[in-house]
Design an enzyme around this catalytic site. Structure first.
Site, mmCIF file in Angstrom:
data_model
loop_
_atom_site.group_PDB
_atom_site.id
_atom_site.type_symbol
_atom_site.label_atom_id
_atom_site.label_comp_id
_atom_site.label_asym_id
_atom_site.label_seq_id
_atom_site.Cartn_x
_atom_site.Cartn_y
_atom_site.Cartn_z
ATOM 1 C CD GLU A 40 6.736 15.823 -36.108
ATOM 2 O OE1 GLU A 40 7.965 15.540 -36.667
ATOM 3 O OE2 GLU A 40 6.696 15.792 -34.716
ATOM 4 C CB SER A 120 11.916 20.248 -31.279
ATOM 5 O OG SER A 120 12.885 21.121 -30.743
ATOM 6 C CB THR A 131 21.914 28.625 -34.934
ATOM 7 O OG1 THR A 131 21.395 28.520 -33.746
ATOM 8 C CG2 THR A 131 22.426 29.793 -35.081
ATOM 9 C CB VAL A 236 5.669 6.030 -35.800
ATOM 10 C CG1 VAL A 236 6.072 4.633 -36.101
ATOM 11 C CG2 VAL A 236 5.063 6.836 -37.183
ATOM 12 C CG HIS A 445 25.416 19.531 -32.033
ATOM 13 N ND1 HIS A 445 26.270 20.516 -31.926
ATOM 14 C CD2 HIS A 445 24.110 20.164 -32.545
ATOM 15 C CE1 HIS A 445 25.875 21.652 -32.626
ATOM 16 N NE2 HIS A 445 24.702 21.648 -32.747
HETATM 17 P P1 FAD Z 1 14.722 16.510 -35.734
HETATM 18 O O1 FAD Z 1 14.967 17.798 -36.291
HETATM 19 O O2 FAD Z 1 14.837 16.474 -34.206
HETATM 20 O O3 FAD Z 1 13.064 15.811 -36.042
HETATM 21 C C1 FAD Z 1 12.698 14.688 -35.617
HETATM 22 C C2 FAD Z 1 11.224 14.685 -35.297
HETATM 23 O O4 FAD Z 1 10.834 13.409 -35.473
HETATM 24 C C3 FAD Z 1 10.690 15.573 -34.398
HETATM 25 O O5 FAD Z 1 9.806 16.641 -34.992
HETATM 26 C C4 FAD Z 1 9.720 14.356 -33.607
HETATM 27 O O6 FAD Z 1 8.499 15.256 -32.979
HETATM 28 C C5 FAD Z 1 9.566 13.548 -34.606
HETATM 29 N N1 FAD Z 1 9.335 12.023 -33.744
HETATM 30 C C6 FAD Z 1 9.877 11.598 -32.999
HETATM 31 N N2 FAD Z 1 9.533 10.449 -32.393
HETATM 32 C C7 FAD Z 1 8.570 10.175 -33.264
HETATM 33 C C8 FAD Z 1 7.544 9.320 -33.484
HETATM 34 N N3 FAD Z 1 7.427 7.944 -32.953
HETATM 35 N N4 FAD Z 1 6.493 9.223 -34.356
HETATM 36 C C9 FAD Z 1 6.457 10.529 -35.226
HETATM 37 N N5 FAD Z 1 7.452 11.294 -35.050
HETATM 38 C C10 FAD Z 1 8.360 11.268 -34.180
HETATM 39 N N6 FAD Z 1 22.475 21.782 -35.855
HETATM 40 C C11 FAD Z 1 23.184 22.462 -36.629
HETATM 41 O O7 FAD Z 1 23.680 21.573 -37.334
HETATM 42 N N7 FAD Z 1 23.603 23.839 -36.745
HETATM 43 C C12 FAD Z 1 23.093 24.672 -35.898
HETATM 44 O O8 FAD Z 1 23.369 25.765 -36.020
HETATM 45 C C13 FAD Z 1 21.965 24.415 -34.915
HETATM 46 N N8 FAD Z 1 21.491 24.820 -34.075
HETATM 47 C C14 FAD Z 1 20.421 24.543 -33.178
HETATM 48 C C15 FAD Z 1 20.090 25.462 -32.249
HETATM 49 C C16 FAD Z 1 18.684 24.962 -31.734
HETATM 50 C C17 FAD Z 1 18.257 26.073 -30.869
HETATM 51 C C18 FAD Z 1 18.390 23.981 -31.480
HETATM 52 C C19 FAD Z 1 17.141 23.468 -30.953
HETATM 53 C C20 FAD Z 1 18.984 22.910 -32.492
HETATM 54 C C21 FAD Z 1 20.215 23.318 -33.137
HETATM 55 N N9 FAD Z 1 20.816 22.564 -34.217
HETATM 56 C C22 FAD Z 1 21.635 22.550 -34.723
HETATM 57 C C23 FAD Z 1 20.268 20.768 -34.224
HETATM 58 C C24 FAD Z 1 19.255 20.644 -35.472
HETATM 59 O O9 FAD Z 1 18.166 21.375 -35.100
HETATM 60 C C25 FAD Z 1 19.200 19.250 -35.349
HETATM 61 O O10 FAD Z 1 20.550 18.506 -35.717
HETATM 62 C C26 FAD Z 1 18.335 18.560 -36.616
HETATM 63 O O11 FAD Z 1 16.963 19.223 -36.583
HETATM 64 C C27 FAD Z 1 18.192 17.396 -36.658
HETATM 65 O O12 FAD Z 1 17.194 17.118 -37.481
HETATM 66 P P2 FAD Z 1 16.291 15.488 -37.638
HETATM 67 O O13 FAD Z 1 15.539 15.420 -38.885
HETATM 68 O O14 FAD Z 1 17.457 14.389 -37.556
HETATM 69 O O15 FAD Z 1 15.516 15.445 -36.305
#
Ligand code: FAD
Length: 514
Positions: A40, A120, A131, A236, A445
């Protein structure tokens, strides 16, 4: 202090958001002997790893955790920081606590761009700030070529602790649903009627609320797995690919700058919908569809004072300490249908931003926020491109977004505005003259950039089990994998797709071991 990076693992996972965490969890359950490492880029915020920041009781600690998630570059001066869960501000570059905006490249001349594009960087990713709304997709939002989609969604609901009944005791919730249903339910199928919003949350007997972050998805199964490692502040920079197979990752230990090569039989890139294609591109994995079909969900919001409600007396003295919540109207859901192609969420807001009259004393919680999301007209030309010569603050290839709203998008935004006005009128008295449509990207999104396809016909990046076409052992995860135009919040669907990918890897690992 030095940190130990493994030399070799079975599965390397990039990113610790809900989707990366889902791979670690499913593999811990199905293949407990497999070595799994999650890398991460961002810092560890709290214990257990991946905790939602709203569960951090101390406000100063919570604010610090939010700031630490906001990436390597400081916030641009004058950028508005939203403090009301997305309903407060029409600034062109609205940024939510815990997220950071793309510093540049978010709009090309003559295009709409995605000025709200945000990310993030922290253990738990955006899942530490979200949320938690977890609706199932409906109608054309669904991925028609996945026969087991409902099974996968059910598993994602289990991993995220989804509960549609957490705020059943909210005194105005039934009334809100009744009014919305009377105005909107006609002609809808049973699974598309106005309903309580399924939320990734646990409501405790004492009123406390625990929001699900990646900690819940990891679960005890992952935390107790001695073969699973989580390495924060580890960027990464490359997926190592040789002879059409992923064979490991190159990782930079951000505190020391040291580079490590970690061999892996499977690599899962779950680095969000902008940084997953970035890492593939940086690794020389550049299928035609990579970064294309980028879409987000145009979002319109409005606030309403509920008409003719009086507060239940016991609620006025209810617990106010965070993260306890005084339930008022809870969170309600107006599901997407192909005829009404919007996803609506109607959430309680605790205070009115504007009194309607000088002597107006509203019942606590009688203000509700309406957020309506549209599905974007999905086009190949909307894309994230990467630069050979310029870099972002992490030293990764700089992003350039090409993004336009089409005539169809403008028509659908207008229709959503009309729909939100209709819903508002059914509920009470709108605060303000007109709904507010946020600038593109504000939905957070982003989808489509590493999309899934049924066949390798040049319009997709990965197979129905999330494996990148033509690169054995390389999997992608996150909202970028979703191939359809959706209006509903995407995380439940992406976690479901991650479950499918993780099961595929588990089956292959098991076949090799036997
Ligand atoms: P992420 O949670 O974005 O995680 C990706 C991670 O990869 C990050 O921590 C990043 O640092 C890491 N990363 C990136 N590049 C690298 C690299 N090269 N090497 C190592 N690590 C890396 N979604 C909903 O469905 N319902 C909701 O109600 C909703 N509300 C939201 C409200 C807010 C305020 C926010 C900010 C988001 C909301 N979302 C909601 C969106 C939801 O948070 C995301 O869809 C979800 O977190 C996506 O998950 P993920 O694991 O794909 O990616």
């Amino acid at each position: 202090m030095t940190r130990t990076f493994p030399d070799a693992v079975d599965v390397a996972v990039v990113g610790s958001g809900p989707c990366g965490a889902a791979y670690a969890r499913v593999l811990s359950e199905l293949c407990p002997a497999a070595a799994v490492a999650v890398f991460e880029a961002g810092p560890l915020l709290a214990d257990p790893p991946g905790t939602h920041v709203k569960n951090i009781v101390d406000p100063a600690e919570r604010a610090r955790a939010q700031r630490r998630s906001e990436g390597p570059a400081p916030l641009a001066a004058g950028t508005a920081t939203d403090t009301m869960d997305g309903y407060a501000d029409d600034a062109p570059r609205l940024v939510r606590p815990g997220t950071f905006l793309l510093a540049d490249g978010y709009r090309q001349p003559g295009e709409d761009g995605l000025p709200g594009a945000a990310m993030s960087s922290n253990v738990g990713g955006m899942g530490a700030h979200w949320t938690g709304a977890c609706p199932r997709p409906g109608g054309s939002e669904r991925i028609a070529f996945l026969p087991d989609l409902d099974t996968l969604l059910a598993e994602a609901e289990r991993l995220l602790h989804v509960d549609a009944r957490a705020f059943d005791d909210a005194p105005f919730a039934d009334e809100v649903r009744k009014r919305l249903a009377a105005a909107l339910d006609e002609g809808r199928d049973d699974d598309r009627l106005v309903a309580p919003m399924p939320l990734a949350v646990v409501r405790h007997d004492d009123g406390r609320v625990t929001w699900s972050g990646s900690d819940v998805v990891f679960g005890e199964e992952t935390r107790a797995n001695p073969h699973c490692t989580l390495v924060p502040e580890a960027l990464v920079t490359e997926v190592i690919v040789a002879d059409g197979r992923a064979s490991g990752v190159r990782v930079r230990d951000l505190p020391t700058g040291e580079e490590h090569v970690v061999h892996a039989r499977f690599v899962v890139v779950a680095a969000d919908a902008l940084r997953t294609p970035q890492l593939l591109w940086a690794s020389g994995v550049r299928p035609h569809a990579l970064g294309r079909y980028l879409n987000d969900q145009p979002q319109t919001v409005f606030a309403v004072r509920l008409r003719d409600v009086v507060d239940a007396p016991e609620e006025q003295d209810g617990p106010r300490d965070e993260p306890a919540i005084v339930p008022h109207s809870g969170v309600n859901w107006v599901p997407y249908t192909d005829d009404e192609p919007f996803h609506g969420q109607v959430m309680q807001l605790d205070a009115s931003p504007v009194p309607l009259a000088p002597d107006d004393v509203p019942a606590p919680g009688s203000i509700v926020g309406l957020g309506w999301f549209c599905a974007k007209d999905v086009r190949e030309s909307d894309r994230v491109e990467f630069d050979e010569s310029a870099t972002d603050p992490y030293g990764m290839p700089a992003m350039r977004l090409h993004y336009r709203l089409t005539e169809r998008d403008h028509a659908s935004i207008e229709a959503a505005r009309a729909a939100v006005r209709r819903a508002a009128a059914a509920l009470g008295d709108p605060l303000g003259e007109e709904p507010l449509t946020f600038p593109p990207g504000a939905s957070l999104h982003y989808q489509g950039t590493v999309r899934m396809g049924e066949t390798d016909d040049g319009t997709s990046v990965c197979s129905p089990t999330s494996q990148v076409w033509d690169v054995e052992g390389l999997y992608v995860a996150g909202n970028g994998v979703i191939p359809t135009a959706t209006a509903c919040n995407p995380t439940l669907t992406s976690v479901a797709l991650a479950v499918g990918g993780a099961r595929d890897i588990a089956a292959k690992l098991t076949a090799v071991r036997n």
